[in-house]
Design an enzyme around this catalytic site. Structure first.
Site, mmCIF file in Angstrom:
data_model
loop_
_atom_site.group_PDB
_atom_site.id
_atom_site.type_symbol
_atom_site.label_atom_id
_atom_site.label_comp_id
_atom_site.label_asym_id
_atom_site.label_seq_id
_atom_site.Cartn_x
_atom_site.Cartn_y
_atom_site.Cartn_z
ATOM 1 N N ALA A 145 8.039 -34.676 -54.451
ATOM 2 C CA ALA A 145 9.288 -35.329 -54.846
ATOM 3 C C ALA A 145 10.350 -35.239 -53.747
ATOM 4 C CB ALA A 145 9.821 -34.700 -56.138
ATOM 5 N N HIS A 152 4.343 -36.401 -50.055
ATOM 6 C CA HIS A 152 3.604 -35.190 -50.428
ATOM 7 C C HIS A 152 4.233 -34.508 -51.626
ATOM 8 C CE1 HIS A 152 6.823 -32.770 -48.872
ATOM 9 N NE2 HIS A 152 6.122 -31.685 -48.704
#
Length: 463
Positions: free
Chosen positions: A394, A392
């Site tokens: 980094a 969703h």
């Protein structure tokens, strides 16, 4: 990988065995096993490994349900209870409320605005002033009928939209467009609901309520961000999304706010209370629900998930109306709205995603970078080994508590963050997060997703 031998030894002392090959860590102990997709250039954290195996080991003490598969995407890092980036599949009659927690249906909506960069730059001062007032200074009016919330929780978003009053934010709303955009919301149609599990304050006897959490971003890593399409990797996919180079999009990242807390806390407590008396509690303190209670949890979770949809939808409508004098409202539309923290019934499983998102074959997904970094609009490839999921974002690499001590606010001459709380510039600094490039590349190489469009931040609003 320089610290990997040391980590192996440390985990071995906990009875955890870990191996690494082709960008995948395989971990197991006497109770559970899991796989983690993580490039060698990014750190594997001991606490996150422990948390993932703890969740993978959760089972009904009477054998009525258990975890069937556990894995993690490259934004993998420790959470307060569940590790972020985790994907856990259980049997259909079993759920683990703590795997989702309180921020139920935290997710991201991305919209076309109908503007290009040149047009937006010409009105930048006005855009900042209007959105700052509406979103950060509580200059919004989001009235909802009590009967509307009951309809939302019992019947779903389509019924809720039919109940919108001709007041405040909704005076200029295109209700037909809002109905059409429901189809762009991943998983929304599969959420169950039941008004019995919603907060009574939203369904009071007075006709109109204005919840303080309506159209609210919340804190932490939540944001509203305008982006510029700066690279198109797949022309046909970009055309499908209605995007071309230089276009301005807006991403809205928030969740169910106080409704999620209300639902999540209650059901995590109930799962613990349901543990059989006289039976030793699991050392990790994690509990599942089976049978009838599992089915009821799915309804309660659906109540909060539907509220999160309402929250993002209302924020999107605010953006439309604040831009109405420079871009026609019908020029904007939702590309996709993707959930991060939900349980979805997929095939024979209940798939729990904590900080990971569905990435079914041909389905849009979003992988935002850190504040100031690129974000990516991607197409899912439906990889079964990773439970048709992707990351969703980094993923954090420095805890908020630690980054605060650095006290080095962000400075950027191109991208700008608007906030009333200067500490956000420290807590959410790019250096607190993993670089999004390796996270994206690992998932492309493993066949989870295919990048279609790259987005560059232009203006970020954080509460």
């Amino acid at each position: 990988m320089s610290n990997f031998p040391r980590l192996q030894k440390a985990l071995s002392r906990q009875g955890i065995h870990v191996s690494f090959r082709d960008g995948i860590y395989n971990i197991h102990n006497a109770h559970a096993a899991a796989s983690i997709l993580l490039p060698a250039t990014l750190p594997l954290e001991q606490k996150a490994v422990t948390q993932l195996l703890e969740f993978a080991s959760v089972a009904d003490p009477q054998g009525q349900g258990a975890v069937c598969k556990a894995c993690a995407t490259p934004d993998f890092h420790p959470g307060s209870i569940a590790p972020v980036g985790a994907v856990v599949a259980t049997s259909r009659d079993f759920v683990i409320p703590a795997a989702i927690g309180n921020d139920i249906n935290c997710g991201i909506r991305i919209m076309r605005t109908g503007l290009n960069l040149a047009q937006a730059e010409a009105h930048k001062t006005s855009i900042i002033a209007k959105l700052k007032r509406a979103i950060l200074e509580n200059g919004r009016d989001v009235p909802v009928r009590s009967a509307g919330f009951k309809a939302l929780f019992d019947d779903g978003p389509a019924s809720f939209l039919e109940q919108l009053p001709e007041l405040g934010l909704w005076r200029a709303a295109d209700r037909d467009q809002l109905q059409r955009e429901l189809a762009a919301c991943v998983g929304l149609g599969s959420f169950q609901g039941d008004a019995r599990y919603g907060p009574e304050a939203l369904m009071q006897s007075r006709e109109i309520v204005r919840p303080p959490s309506a159209a609210e971003l919340g804190g932490g890593n939540h944001f509203l961000e305008f982006n510029v399409v700066d690279e198109v990797f797949e022309r046909h996919a970009a055309y499908e999304a209605g995007l071309k180079k230089g276009d301005i999009t807006v991403m809205i990242h928030t969740g169910s706010r106080d409704v999620g807390f209300y639902v999540g806390r209650r059901w995590m407590d109930l799962a613990k209370q349901e543990w059989p008396q006289g039976l030793k509690h699991p050392s990790h303190g994690l509990y599942g629900l089976s049978g009838h209670l599992a089915a009821e949890y799915m309804k309660a979770m659906g109540v909060a998930a539907r509220y999160a949809w309402f929250n993002r939808m209302a924020l999107g409508e605010i953006v439309r109306q604040q831009l109405a004098d420079i871009a026609a409202p019908d020029a904007s539309s939702v590309i996709v709205d993707v959930p991060h923290n939900v349980v979805l019934q997929e095939g024979e499983f209940n798939v729990h995603r904590k900080g990971s998102t569905p990435a079914h074959d041909g389905q849009w997904a979003l992988i935002p970078g850190s504040m100031g970094d690129h974000s990516y609009l991607v197409k899912g490839l439906g990889h079964e080994d990773w439970l048709r999921s992707c990351s969703h974002g980094a993923g954090r690499q420095v805890r908020r508590q630690d980054i605060r001590r650095m006290k080095q606010p962000l400075v950027d001459t191109v991208w700008q963050c608007i906030t009333l709380r200067e500490e956000r510039l420290i807590e959410e600094a790019s250096s607190a997060y993993k670089p999004v490039g390796p996270v994206l590349q690992a998932q492309e190489q493993a066949g989870l997703i295919r990048a279609s469009v790259r987005l560059k931040p232009w203006l970020t609003f954080k509460a």
